[in-house]
Design a protein around this motif. Sequence first.
Motif: not given
Lengths: 254, 426
Positions: A25-35
């Motif tokens: 779950w953490r892998v898939y919900n790592r912080p990511s970029f807006q763009d």
Amino acid sequence: MQGMIWLLGFLIGASPDSVAQQIMWRVYNRPSFQDMHAQITMTLIDPNGTQRVRKMETWSKKDPKTGETKMLIKFMEPADLRGTAFLIYQHKDREDDMWFYLPALRKTKRLAASGKSGAFMGSDFSNYDIGGGEYEDWNYRLLREEDLDGIPCWVIEALPKSPDVEKKSGYSKEIRWVNKENDLVVRTDHYDRSEMLYKRTVVKDAVQIQGIWFERVIEATDLDSGHRTVMEFTDIRVNQGLPDDLFSIRALGR
Amino acid sequence: MAISWLMVLLAYTHLGGYLRFESFVRVDSGYQIHKLATTLQLRTTLDQPGISGFSALNLIMDRRAPDPVIFRPIELYLTFHRGPVDLTLGKKILTWGAGVFVSPSDFVNPWDFSVLYSDLEEFREGIEVADFAYYRGNAFVELAFLPMFRPNTYPLPSLQIPVPAGPDTFVVFMDGTHPVLPEPTLKKGEGFLRVGGTWGPMDFRLLAFRGFDRDPDLQVRYVWLPGSNPQEHPPDTIHLRPEYRPVWMGAGTLTWIVGPWELHADVAYVRTEDTDGTLPTVKNPYVYGAFGFFRSFWNDQWSLGLDLLVKRIFAFGQTPEDPMGVNALLEEQARMLNFQYEETQPSLAFHLQGSDTRDLWRWSASGIYDLRAREGFLLATLSYAWADGVSLQVGGLFSGRKGRSPFSQMGRHLGQVGFLEARWSF
């Protein structure tokens, strides 16, 4: 820290499965970029060493409310593919919307999002690999902890939740090595639908951009034929405030 | 000054193109060489904030052509962008439609049926246009003005027919070499309005066009011998010339994604000057529709598109009879140009393509089969990517000989053709 979570899960009686679910779950919900914008070079290497190169430019943008992503991919090389472009709206609750522009036909066409298990541009990555899949597609089980090239990892087995997921991904099983330090999946062994190991993807280089880890160089190897594909991201620019109209049919043919 | 301007332009543009060698032989006629050509295409792409542009210019050296060296501009246009508005000026290919091979709404940009085996950009050479478009997300409104008419290209017949009419004989002259084109004035310019949008899994387009038909009708001129009475005698000669007449078209397309299927409909209504079907030399109004699907199989390695095409001619067979039988004769000649042989004309169109897992080998077949005339057109190719940007291709073009459509007419003029192509794209 991650080791503490594993230990805590163990102490409170959580099964290895639920720990694996938490890790993934953490892998898939790592912080990511807006763009994000990047140039991608994909080098296809056959067992004799002959190389073919595909170059693309890609832009993507995430809707902060829905979490859905829009993506524009334009092919730069080889020259006979230059100008070919894909526009993809990835949805959480329904099939993706896809359009592509073929410069040879001067036409934008709507596409059905089928054939995800097919090869992406003749490479060793499938369309499913490129799209990333969904956390909900898989059941996870923690197999063990081990070091991979000196990197402490969790080794997690992922099994498709349904025959539909197995069909669309083309995989009956995946074994994933998750870097304990940054939650990146650094290696995945893919098993085909007859449960034979046939493909391995390895993250060769990762970079931290604005505090967020990103896979910069990924290699996929067909273990049967020895054919390899190296995908490298360059000119990575993030959170630039890309305009919405970049992700429109209008932008496809430009 | 000019050189520095050119240097600035080059700094903002991308150059590309291809070098292509191609050889065509007629497999039905002693392997006669039909074409032996080398083509150099130079493409320029400009993409800067506020402006983009594209040009494709072909230099064709064909040993079999009347002119051994031909310079052919395919496209050359600039698009000015400001906010949600685009203004395009220049020569541009305007291809539309949802059909797999033929789209009834794809009416505006003319076809060159004599080079159907070539790249699309050669058989759909661009048309001069001033095009204004307003966008909002994936919805748009587009308004365009086409200052000069350009017809479809296919060989127009020239013939001379003596016709017995009672004790007299008159002669019909058909002069296909001098068609009557609309005057090149702004007043005779053409225009269209197009709107489109996306709604969930559906894309739709609506089009209204006012201009001239891309296929000709007939202009007729009767000549009587001095002293003969037109009320009592048939004309001595009837002179016919192809003439491109005004039409109005309304069209709509719908594409709908249902699971792995792309379903589509593309329907056009064309109103001609012969609204009641009584003019033998002018084609009747008609509605033309394509209904079909497109989907891929086996991990996208194969794909198939299939359409049922139906053309329905309104007021068919309403031409009044006359004592000399001239109207029937004129209608017969007109049909050679307007292809309105049947009241309902059903056809099947398909496009099948595939590739190997590495995308090195590719094969495709496209065609149309007229279910009434039982004739068709098939273009089949097999290509191999020898290296990045370098490809080899072999193929064949086979078409029917009754000539009841522009596609099958090529069987008469081109024959059955096999071809070989080597191309380096840069």
